[in-house]
Design a protein around this motif. Structure first.
Motif, mmCIF file in Angstrom:
data_model
loop_
_atom_site.group_PDB
_atom_site.id
_atom_site.type_symbol
_atom_site.label_atom_id
_atom_site.label_comp_id
_atom_site.label_asym_id
_atom_site.label_seq_id
_atom_site.Cartn_x
_atom_site.Cartn_y
_atom_site.Cartn_z
ATOM 1 N N ILE A 72 -10.563 76.976 83.084
ATOM 2 C CA ILE A 72 -9.657 77.557 82.098
ATOM 3 C C ILE A 72 -10.505 78.286 81.065
ATOM 4 C CG2 ILE A 72 -7.819 77.134 80.433
ATOM 5 C CD1 ILE A 72 -7.081 76.503 83.368
ATOM 6 N N ASN A 125 -16.470 85.896 81.099
ATOM 7 C CA ASN A 125 -15.572 84.763 80.894
ATOM 8 C C ASN A 125 -16.367 83.537 80.469
ATOM 9 O OD1 ASN A 125 -13.341 86.292 81.696
ATOM 10 N ND2 ASN A 125 -13.530 85.658 83.832
ATOM 11 N N GLY A 167 -6.984 73.071 85.151
ATOM 12 C CA GLY A 167 -7.331 73.886 86.309
ATOM 13 C C GLY A 167 -7.653 72.990 87.494
ATOM 14 N N SER A 172 2.712 91.327 87.071
ATOM 15 C CA SER A 172 1.538 90.546 87.438
ATOM 16 C C SER A 172 0.633 91.386 88.324
ATOM 17 C CB SER A 172 1.951 89.249 88.159
ATOM 18 O OG SER A 172 2.644 88.399 87.277
ATOM 19 N N VAL A 200 -12.658 81.437 86.657
ATOM 20 C CA VAL A 200 -11.220 81.214 86.494
ATOM 21 C C VAL A 200 -10.688 80.393 87.665
ATOM 22 C CG1 VAL A 200 -8.961 82.293 86.197
ATOM 23 C CG2 VAL A 200 -11.013 83.438 85.317
ATOM 24 N N LEU A 250 -8.100 79.350 90.205
ATOM 25 C CA LEU A 250 -6.985 80.092 90.776
ATOM 26 C C LEU A 250 -6.494 79.453 92.060
ATOM 27 C CD1 LEU A 250 -8.473 83.648 90.254
ATOM 28 C CD2 LEU A 250 -6.561 82.659 88.984
ATOM 29 N N ILE A 273 -2.525 87.030 89.401
ATOM 30 C CA ILE A 273 -2.952 86.913 88.009
ATOM 31 C C ILE A 273 -1.778 87.246 87.087
ATOM 32 C CG2 ILE A 273 -4.556 87.754 86.253
ATOM 33 C CD1 ILE A 273 -5.900 86.180 88.484
ATOM 34 N N TYR A 306 -1.024 86.900 80.929
ATOM 35 C CA TYR A 306 -1.887 86.223 79.948
ATOM 36 C C TYR A 306 -3.321 86.147 80.451
ATOM 37 C CZ TYR A 306 -3.757 82.845 76.665
ATOM 38 O OH TYR A 306 -4.543 82.233 75.722
ATOM 39 N N THR A 307 -3.492 85.722 81.699
ATOM 40 C CA THR A 307 -4.840 85.625 82.274
ATOM 41 C C THR A 307 -5.485 87.006 82.377
ATOM 42 O OG1 THR A 307 -4.161 83.676 83.534
ATOM 43 C CG2 THR A 307 -6.167 84.790 84.249
ATOM 44 N N TYR A 308 -4.703 87.988 82.766
ATOM 45 C CA TYR A 308 -5.212 89.353 82.895
ATOM 46 C C TYR A 308 -5.748 89.858 81.556
ATOM 47 C CZ TYR A 308 -5.263 94.300 84.312
ATOM 48 O OH TYR A 308 -5.639 95.595 84.592
ATOM 49 N N HIS A 339 -6.658 87.987 78.829
ATOM 50 C CA HIS A 339 -7.590 87.116 78.119
ATOM 51 C C HIS A 339 -8.843 86.755 78.914
ATOM 52 C CE1 HIS A 339 -3.949 86.625 75.664
ATOM 53 N NE2 HIS A 339 -4.790 86.344 74.689
ATOM 54 N N THR A 340 -9.024 87.376 80.077
ATOM 55 C CA THR A 340 -10.245 87.202 80.865
ATOM 56 C C THR A 340 -10.750 88.579 81.272
ATOM 57 O OG1 THR A 340 -9.193 87.154 83.061
ATOM 58 C CG2 THR A 340 -9.267 85.066 81.828
#
Length: 200
Positions: free
Chosen positions: A5, A81, A94, A116, A147, A149, A163, A166-168, A170-171
């Protein structure tokens, strides 16, 4: 030990080569909470903090790490990351990630669908290593650039991940495109099970 995470996608501010190693200097929001000898995951690679300033910290990657990961491809300004080591008194959001990258993979496709993103990755397949758990399985876990996944459309040498926005955002997935090299760590639980199966 990590959970996959990501806490922050931080910028590389300096890269210094030294006898086959590289020293990466990073700037992030939690520098004042770090200490020397602390472990931090960088694109899924566990590295030790060796120097601190008021707003930066430095880690060293040795040649073995550079050979197995994408850290040697980093440039000043790139997003990395970051995740600090896992607290044992919290939730495992995770999956169990060691921070020991197994190999790299290449992004072969990116497509957007309903807000997404779907990424396809290919990696070099080795049958002997696959017997030891170095592979993906449908709906299993994999760590890509640090990450955690869930895998789908798993084949011998490729897989897809979805993805969320949010993940897209913030990473560093927002910077991954076709041809981008990423770090890949296979699930440690699968490795242990595969190894034990060899002794039956």
């Amino acid at each position: 030990m990590f959970s996959g995470i990501v806490e922050e996608a931080a910028r590389v501010v300096s890269i210094e080569a030294d006898k086959g190693n590289i020293h990466l200097t990073m700037q992030c929001s939690f520098v004042n909470e770090l200490k020397i000898d602390q472990s931090v995951s960088h694109n899924g690679v566990c590295l030790t903090v060796v120097n601190l300033t008021d707003d930066t910290y430095t880690v060293t990657a040795i040649q073995e790490t550079l050979d197995r990961s994408n850290l040697g491809l980093l440039k000043v300004g790139d997003k990395v990351n970051l995740e600090r080591s896992m607290l044992m008194n919290g939730r495992l959001d995770g999956h169990i990630v060691q921070g020991h990258v197994d190999q790299t993979a290449i992004c072969t496709n990116v497509r957007e669908a309903d807000g997404s993103w779907y990424f396809t990755f290919e990696y070099e397949f080795d049958k002997a290593m696959a017997r030891q758990g170095y592979m993906t399985v449908e709906k299993g876990s994999a760590c890509v650039n640090g990450v955690s996944l869930t895998v789908f459309n798993s084949t011998d040498n490729s897989f897809e991940v979805a993805i969320i926005p949010y993940t897209y955002e913030h990473t560093n997935f927002c910077t991954i495109q076709k041809g981008t090299v990423v770090n890949l760590e296979f699930d440690i639980v699968g490795k242990y099970i595969s190894k034990m199966m060899q002794f039956q």
